[in-house]
Design a protein around this motif. Structure first.
Motif, PDB file in Angstrom:
ATOM      1  N   VAL A  64       0.850  -1.192   0.000  1.00  0.00           N
ATOM      2  CA  VAL A  64       0.000   0.000   0.000  1.00  0.00           C
ATOM      3  C   VAL A  64       0.887   1.244   0.000  1.00  0.00           C
ATOM      4  O   VAL A  64       1.771   1.393   0.841  1.00  0.00           O
ATOM      5  N   ILE A  65       0.605   2.128  -0.950  1.00  0.00           N
ATOM      6  CA  ILE A  65       1.277   3.424  -1.043  1.00  0.00           C
ATOM      7  C   ILE A  65       0.242   4.483  -0.672  1.00  0.00           C
ATOM      8  O   ILE A  65      -0.871   4.472  -1.182  1.00  0.00           O
ATOM      9  N   LEU A  66       0.612   5.396   0.213  1.00  0.00           N
ATOM     10  CA  LEU A  66      -0.305   6.414   0.709  1.00  0.00           C
ATOM     11  C   LEU A  66       0.194   7.811   0.352  1.00  0.00           C
ATOM     12  O   LEU A  66       1.387   8.090   0.459  1.00  0.00           O
ATOM     13  N   THR A  67      -0.733   8.673  -0.068  1.00  0.00           N
ATOM     14  CA  THR A  67      -0.463  10.102  -0.221  1.00  0.00           C
ATOM     15  C   THR A  67      -1.517  10.847   0.582  1.00  0.00           C
ATOM     16  O   THR A  67      -2.702  10.534   0.495  1.00  0.00           O
ATOM     17  N   VAL A  68      -1.076  11.822   1.363  1.00  0.00           N
ATOM     18  CA  VAL A  68      -1.979  12.647   2.154  1.00  0.00           C
ATOM     19  C   VAL A  68      -1.781  14.091   1.714  1.00  0.00           C
ATOM     20  O   VAL A  68      -0.648  14.575   1.656  1.00  0.00           O
ATOM     21  N   ARG A  69      -2.879  14.759   1.410  1.00  0.00           N
ATOM     22  CA  ARG A  69      -2.827  16.164   0.997  1.00  0.00           C
ATOM     23  C   ARG A  69      -3.667  16.991   1.952  1.00  0.00           C
ATOM     24  O   ARG A  69      -4.704  16.542   2.434  1.00  0.00           O
ATOM     25  N   TYR A  98      -2.951   2.081  -4.175  1.00  0.00           N
ATOM     26  CA  TYR A  98      -2.628   3.477  -3.907  1.00  0.00           C
ATOM     27  C   TYR A  98      -3.812   4.106  -3.197  1.00  0.00           C
ATOM     28  O   TYR A  98      -4.939   4.064  -3.685  1.00  0.00           O
ATOM     29  N   ILE A  99      -3.553   4.670  -2.019  1.00  0.00           N
ATOM     30  CA  ILE A  99      -4.598   5.351  -1.260  1.00  0.00           C
ATOM     31  C   ILE A  99      -4.260   6.833  -1.246  1.00  0.00           C
ATOM     32  O   ILE A  99      -3.180   7.240  -0.814  1.00  0.00           O
ATOM     33  N   PHE A 100      -5.201   7.622  -1.739  1.00  0.00           N
ATOM     34  CA  PHE A 100      -5.040   9.074  -1.799  1.00  0.00           C
ATOM     35  C   PHE A 100      -6.025   9.714  -0.840  1.00  0.00           C
ATOM     36  O   PHE A 100      -7.226   9.459  -0.909  1.00  0.00           O
ATOM     37  N   VAL A 101      -5.517  10.546   0.068  1.00  0.00           N
ATOM     38  CA  VAL A 101      -6.346  11.269   1.026  1.00  0.00           C
ATOM     39  C   VAL A 101      -6.262  12.746   0.684  1.00  0.00           C
ATOM     40  O   VAL A 101      -5.170  13.320   0.672  1.00  0.00           O
ATOM     41  N   GLY A 102      -7.415  13.351   0.394  1.00  0.00           N
ATOM     42  CA  GLY A 102      -7.408  14.761   0.019  1.00  0.00           C
ATOM     43  C   GLY A 102      -8.796  15.355  -0.026  1.00  0.00           C
ATOM     44  O   GLY A 102      -9.775  14.731   0.397  1.00  0.00           O
ATOM     45  N   SER A 103      -8.885  16.549  -0.575  1.00  0.00           N
ATOM     46  CA  SER A 103     -10.163  17.245  -0.721  1.00  0.00           C
ATOM     47  C   SER A 103     -10.882  16.732  -1.968  1.00  0.00           C
ATOM     48  O   SER A 103     -10.292  16.039  -2.805  1.00  0.00           O
ATOM     49  N   THR A 104     -12.136  17.101  -2.114  1.00  0.00           N
ATOM     50  CA  THR A 104     -12.919  16.653  -3.269  1.00  0.00           C
ATOM     51  C   THR A 104     -12.276  17.066  -4.593  1.00  0.00           C
ATOM     52  O   THR A 104     -12.115  16.215  -5.477  1.00  0.00           O
ATOM     53  N   PRO A 105     -11.849  18.331  -4.783  1.00  0.00           N
ATOM     54  CA  PRO A 105     -11.207  18.676  -6.055  1.00  0.00           C
ATOM     55  C   PRO A 105      -9.920  17.883  -6.307  1.00  0.00           C
ATOM     56  O   PRO A 105      -9.636  17.479  -7.434  1.00  0.00           O
ATOM     57  N   ASP A 142       2.618   0.998   3.421  1.00  0.00           N
ATOM     58  CA  ASP A 142       4.003   0.542   3.461  1.00  0.00           C
ATOM     59  C   ASP A 142       4.964   1.690   3.205  1.00  0.00           C
ATOM     60  O   ASP A 142       6.133   1.627   3.576  1.00  0.00           O
ATOM     61  N   ILE A 143       4.459   2.741   2.556  1.00  0.00           N
ATOM     62  CA  ILE A 143       5.273   3.916   2.263  1.00  0.00           C
ATOM     63  C   ILE A 143       4.356   5.119   2.062  1.00  0.00           C
ATOM     64  O   ILE A 143       3.257   4.990   1.522  1.00  0.00           O
ATOM     65  N   LEU A 144       4.813   6.285   2.529  1.00  0.00           N
ATOM     66  CA  LEU A 144       4.117   7.539   2.276  1.00  0.00           C
ATOM     67  C   LEU A 144       4.816   8.216   1.108  1.00  0.00           C
ATOM     68  O   LEU A 144       6.040   8.381   1.131  1.00  0.00           O
ATOM     69  N   ALA A 145       4.066   8.597   0.076  1.00  0.00           N
ATOM     70  CA  ALA A 145       4.631   9.260  -1.101  1.00  0.00           C
ATOM     71  C   ALA A 145       3.984  10.631  -1.242  1.00  0.00           C
ATOM     72  O   ALA A 145       2.761  10.738  -1.352  1.00  0.00           O
ATOM     73  N   LEU A 146       4.813  11.668  -1.214  1.00  0.00           N
ATOM     74  CA  LEU A 146       4.313  13.039  -1.352  1.00  0.00           C
ATOM     75  C   LEU A 146       5.002  13.712  -2.534  1.00  0.00           C
ATOM     76  O   LEU A 146       6.222  13.624  -2.664  1.00  0.00           O
TER      77      LEU A 146
END
Length: 185
Positions: A64-69, A98-105, A142-146
């Motif tokens: 699992v790769i995660l991005t948080v915005r 890939y899990i992306f956490v962010g706003s609707t836009p 498993d990793i945070l990707a920004l």
């Protein structure tokens, strides 16, 4: 103008301090580094949360790769390159998620690009406003990707590191401050 009137300025990284000191009217003695901190009781190393694995239909060993915005900052770089890398990575790791956490836009943009790349089936989009599961999301990955460290990216890095996760960021925006010169990411 406000900075030149301040008697003391606190920068959250040496990178930010160096950027501030590019202003000719700021004396180095007036700019001090005070790094961000995270709550060690909330952000700590733990097993992958079973309830999130079940919710997102993940297998225990699935990468699992995660991005948080930050939803308050609509532009923080884009995830185009991360999504392109995942499209390539799937050739060797077909179960990568890939899990992306962010706003609707932000989620709409990621959704559009993932569809274009043919990887929408491995992308999970989550609303950034649901914050009660923040530390569990870090432990799920498993990793945070920004794409970059603009806005709250440095804080996201520290939270992930506190959960024992490696961090993937670009070589700009002060990443070296948060990743011990590349040793942690």
């Amino acid at each position: 103008f406000t900075l030149c009137q301040a008697t003391q300025i606190l920068a959250t990284s040496y990178y930010l301090r160096s950027r501030l000191l590019q202003q000719p009217y700021l004396h180095p003695d007036r700019v001090t580094v005070l790094p961000n901190l995270v709550d060690g009781s909330q952000f700590r190393i733990a097993d992958k949360p079973t309830y999130l694995q079940q919710r997102y239909y993940l297998q225990p060993e699935q990468p699992v790769i995660l991005t948080v915005r930050d939803p308050q900052h609509p532009y923080q770089g884009n995830c185009d390159r991360i999504l392109q890398a995942i499209a390539i990575l799937r050739q060797d790791l077909p179960t990568v998620r890939y899990i992306f956490v962010g706003s609707t836009p932000q989620m709409q943009r990621v959704n559009r690009i993932a569809r274009h790349l043919g990887i929408r089936d491995c992308v999970t989009l989550l609303d950034a406003h649901a914050t009660k599961e923040v530390s569990d999301r870090y432990n799920l990955c498993d990793i945070l990707a920004l794409p970059n460290l603009a806005a709250n990216g440095s804080l996201f890095c520290l939270e992930a590191l506190a959960c024992g996760k490696p961090v993937l960021v670009g070589a700009r925006d002060g990443a070296a401050d948060f990743l011990a010169g590349g040793q942690l990411g």
